[in-house]
Design a protein around this motif. Structure first.
Motif, PDB file in Angstrom:
ATOM      1  N   VAL A   1       0.999  -1.198  -0.027  1.00  0.00           N
ATOM      2  CA  VAL A   1       0.004   0.053   0.121  1.00  0.00           C
ATOM      3  C   VAL A   1       0.853   1.179   0.050  1.00  0.00           C
ATOM      4  CG1 VAL A   1      -2.037   1.304   1.222  1.00  0.00           C
ATOM      5  CG2 VAL A   1      -1.755  -1.305   1.420  1.00  0.00           C
ATOM      6  N   ARG A   2       0.571   1.963  -0.994  1.00  0.00           N
ATOM      7  CA  ARG A   2       1.571   3.270  -1.020  1.00  0.00           C
ATOM      8  C   ARG A   2       1.003   4.399  -0.796  1.00  0.00           C
ATOM      9  NH1 ARG A   2       5.967   2.148  -4.095  1.00  0.00           N
ATOM     10  NH2 ARG A   2       5.795   0.240  -5.681  1.00  0.00           N
ATOM     11  N   ASN A   3       1.455   5.712  -0.328  1.00  0.00           N
ATOM     12  CA  ASN A   3       0.917   6.820  -0.068  1.00  0.00           C
ATOM     13  C   ASN A   3      -0.075   6.749   1.029  1.00  0.00           C
ATOM     14  OD1 ASN A   3       2.460   7.954  -2.354  1.00  0.00           O
ATOM     15  ND2 ASN A   3       0.855   7.191  -3.464  1.00  0.00           N
ATOM     16  N   VAL A   4       0.326   6.089   2.131  1.00  0.00           N
ATOM     17  CA  VAL A   4      -0.298   6.153   3.227  1.00  0.00           C
ATOM     18  C   VAL A   4       0.011   7.395   4.150  1.00  0.00           C
ATOM     19  CG1 VAL A   4      -0.845   4.939   5.559  1.00  0.00           C
ATOM     20  CG2 VAL A   4      -0.447   3.565   3.440  1.00  0.00           C
ATOM     21  N   PRO A   5      -0.922   8.192   4.440  1.00  0.00           N
ATOM     22  CA  PRO A   5      -0.575   9.595   5.245  1.00  0.00           C
ATOM     23  C   PRO A   5       0.018   9.202   6.454  1.00  0.00           C
ATOM     24  CG  PRO A   5      -2.899   9.526   4.351  1.00  0.00           C
ATOM     25  CD  PRO A   5      -2.410   8.070   4.140  1.00  0.00           C
ATOM     26  N   GLU A   6       1.024   9.998   6.814  1.00  0.00           N
ATOM     27  CA  GLU A   6       1.741   9.974   8.046  1.00  0.00           C
ATOM     28  C   GLU A   6       0.966   9.663   9.176  1.00  0.00           C
ATOM     29  OE1 GLU A   6       5.136   9.751   8.694  1.00  0.00           O
ATOM     30  OE2 GLU A   6       5.404   9.882   6.366  1.00  0.00           O
ATOM     31  N   ASP A   7      -0.317  10.451   9.464  1.00  0.00           N
ATOM     32  CA  ASP A   7      -0.975  10.375  10.529  1.00  0.00           C
ATOM     33  C   ASP A   7      -1.715   9.063  10.693  1.00  0.00           C
ATOM     34  OD1 ASP A   7      -2.560  10.940   8.385  1.00  0.00           O
ATOM     35  OD2 ASP A   7      -4.164  11.914   9.780  1.00  0.00           O
ATOM     36  N   VAL A   8      -2.147   8.442   9.541  1.00  0.00           N
ATOM     37  CA  VAL A   8      -2.750   7.194   9.442  1.00  0.00           C
ATOM     38  C   VAL A   8      -1.618   5.974   9.934  1.00  0.00           C
ATOM     39  CG1 VAL A   8      -3.792   5.312   7.939  1.00  0.00           C
ATOM     40  CG2 VAL A   8      -4.374   7.709   7.786  1.00  0.00           C
ATOM     41  N   HIS A   9      -0.487   6.139   9.152  1.00  0.00           N
ATOM     42  CA  HIS A   9       0.636   5.263   9.566  1.00  0.00           C
ATOM     43  C   HIS A   9       0.930   5.268  11.047  1.00  0.00           C
ATOM     44  CE1 HIS A   9       4.794   3.808   9.639  1.00  0.00           C
ATOM     45  NE2 HIS A   9       4.309   2.985   8.762  1.00  0.00           N
ATOM     46  N   ALA A  10       0.982   6.155  11.740  1.00  0.00           N
ATOM     47  CA  ALA A  10       1.346   6.419  12.882  1.00  0.00           C
ATOM     48  C   ALA A  10       0.320   5.862  13.811  1.00  0.00           C
ATOM     49  CB  ALA A  10       1.474   8.016  13.552  1.00  0.00           C
ATOM     50  N   ALA A  11      -1.074   6.208  13.584  1.00  0.00           N
ATOM     51  CA  ALA A  11      -2.256   5.463  14.266  1.00  0.00           C
ATOM     52  C   ALA A  11      -2.219   3.812  14.198  1.00  0.00           C
ATOM     53  CB  ALA A  11      -3.494   5.966  13.968  1.00  0.00           C
ATOM     54  N   LEU A  12      -1.829   3.458  13.025  1.00  0.00           N
ATOM     55  CA  LEU A  12      -1.675   1.818  13.023  1.00  0.00           C
ATOM     56  C   LEU A  12      -0.567   1.322  13.660  1.00  0.00           C
ATOM     57  CD1 LEU A  12      -2.425   1.848   9.001  1.00  0.00           C
ATOM     58  CD2 LEU A  12      -4.056   0.757  11.074  1.00  0.00           C
ATOM     59  N   ARG A  13       0.600   2.103  13.631  1.00  0.00           N
ATOM     60  CA  ARG A  13       1.609   1.562  14.508  1.00  0.00           C
ATOM     61  C   ARG A  13       1.174   1.358  16.021  1.00  0.00           C
ATOM     62  NH1 ARG A  13       6.328   0.487  12.389  1.00  0.00           N
ATOM     63  NH2 ARG A  13       7.472   0.769  14.224  1.00  0.00           N
ATOM     64  N   ARG A  14       0.603   2.557  16.357  1.00  0.00           N
ATOM     65  CA  ARG A  14       0.275   2.631  17.738  1.00  0.00           C
ATOM     66  C   ARG A  14      -0.509   1.484  18.293  1.00  0.00           C
ATOM     67  NH1 ARG A  14      -0.019   8.262  16.904  1.00  0.00           N
ATOM     68  NH2 ARG A  14      -2.275   8.011  16.642  1.00  0.00           N
ATOM     69  N   LYS A  15      -1.694   1.169  17.305  1.00  0.00           N
ATOM     70  CA  LYS A  15      -2.598   0.116  17.645  1.00  0.00           C
ATOM     71  C   LYS A  15      -1.897  -1.266  17.587  1.00  0.00           C
ATOM     72  CE  LYS A  15      -6.655   2.257  15.854  1.00  0.00           C
ATOM     73  NZ  LYS A  15      -8.043   1.957  15.986  1.00  0.00           N
ATOM     74  N   ALA A  16      -0.942  -1.340  16.792  1.00  0.00           N
ATOM     75  CA  ALA A  16      -0.126  -2.595  16.785  1.00  0.00           C
ATOM     76  C   ALA A  16       0.817  -2.801  17.872  1.00  0.00           C
ATOM     77  CB  ALA A  16       0.862  -2.308  15.536  1.00  0.00           C
ATOM     78  N   GLU A  17       1.198  -1.722  18.455  1.00  0.00           N
ATOM     79  CA  GLU A  17       2.106  -1.679  19.742  1.00  0.00           C
ATOM     80  C   GLU A  17       1.119  -2.176  20.779  1.00  0.00           C
ATOM     81  OE1 GLU A  17       4.012   2.011  19.927  1.00  0.00           O
ATOM     82  OE2 GLU A  17       5.253   1.471  18.480  1.00  0.00           O
ATOM     83  N   GLN A  18      -0.212  -1.570  20.725  1.00  0.00           N
ATOM     84  CA  GLN A  18      -1.119  -2.020  22.025  1.00  0.00           C
ATOM     85  C   GLN A  18      -1.455  -3.229  22.015  1.00  0.00           C
ATOM     86  OE1 GLN A  18      -4.348   0.705  21.006  1.00  0.00           O
ATOM     87  NE2 GLN A  18      -3.336   2.294  21.934  1.00  0.00           N
ATOM     88  N   HIS A  19      -1.345  -3.875  20.741  1.00  0.00           N
ATOM     89  CA  HIS A  19      -1.580  -5.546  20.627  1.00  0.00           C
ATOM     90  C   HIS A  19      -0.564  -6.251  20.644  1.00  0.00           C
ATOM     91  CE1 HIS A  19      -5.593  -3.756  19.051  1.00  0.00           C
ATOM     92  NE2 HIS A  19      -6.031  -4.794  19.359  1.00  0.00           N
ATOM     93  N   HIS A  20       0.567  -5.496  20.964  1.00  0.00           N
ATOM     94  CA  HIS A  20       1.881  -6.214  21.199  1.00  0.00           C
ATOM     95  C   HIS A  20       2.312  -6.987  19.852  1.00  0.00           C
ATOM     96  CE1 HIS A  20       1.686  -5.228  25.385  1.00  0.00           C
ATOM     97  NE2 HIS A  20       0.612  -5.922  25.337  1.00  0.00           N
TER      98      HIS A  20
END
Length: 76
Positions: free
Chosen positions: A6-25
């Motif tokens: 997936v290309r051209n993912v906005p920075e804020d969306v990428h950051a939110a997904l990374r946070r969710k991934a971290e929350q789910h370990h």
């Protein structure tokens, strides 16, 4: 196993997904694979309604359904 890019993912969306991934370990890749599977397995409302119609057959018009419901409520 196929890959998805997936290309051209906005920075804020990428950051939110990374946070969710971290929350789910999970890594971002693990988290996204899980979410994509969940999305792929989710039935659309139209699929659910089609399945109900096929199992039960026939149709009841809105007017008849309202009358039947009113009659059922009057009995209680």
């Amino acid at each position: 196993m196929p890959n998805v890019l997936v290309r051209n993912v906005p920075e804020d969306v990428h950051a939110a997904l990374r946070r969710k991934a971290e929350q789910h370990h999970q890594s971002l890749q693990q988290y996204l694979a899980t979410e994509l599977r969940r999305l792929a397995e989710r039935q659309e409302l139209s699929d659910v309604l089609d399945g109900i119609e096929k199992r039960h057959g026939g149709r009841v018009g809105l007017h008849q359904a309202v009358q039947d419901l009113a009659a059922e409520r009057a009995r209680v």
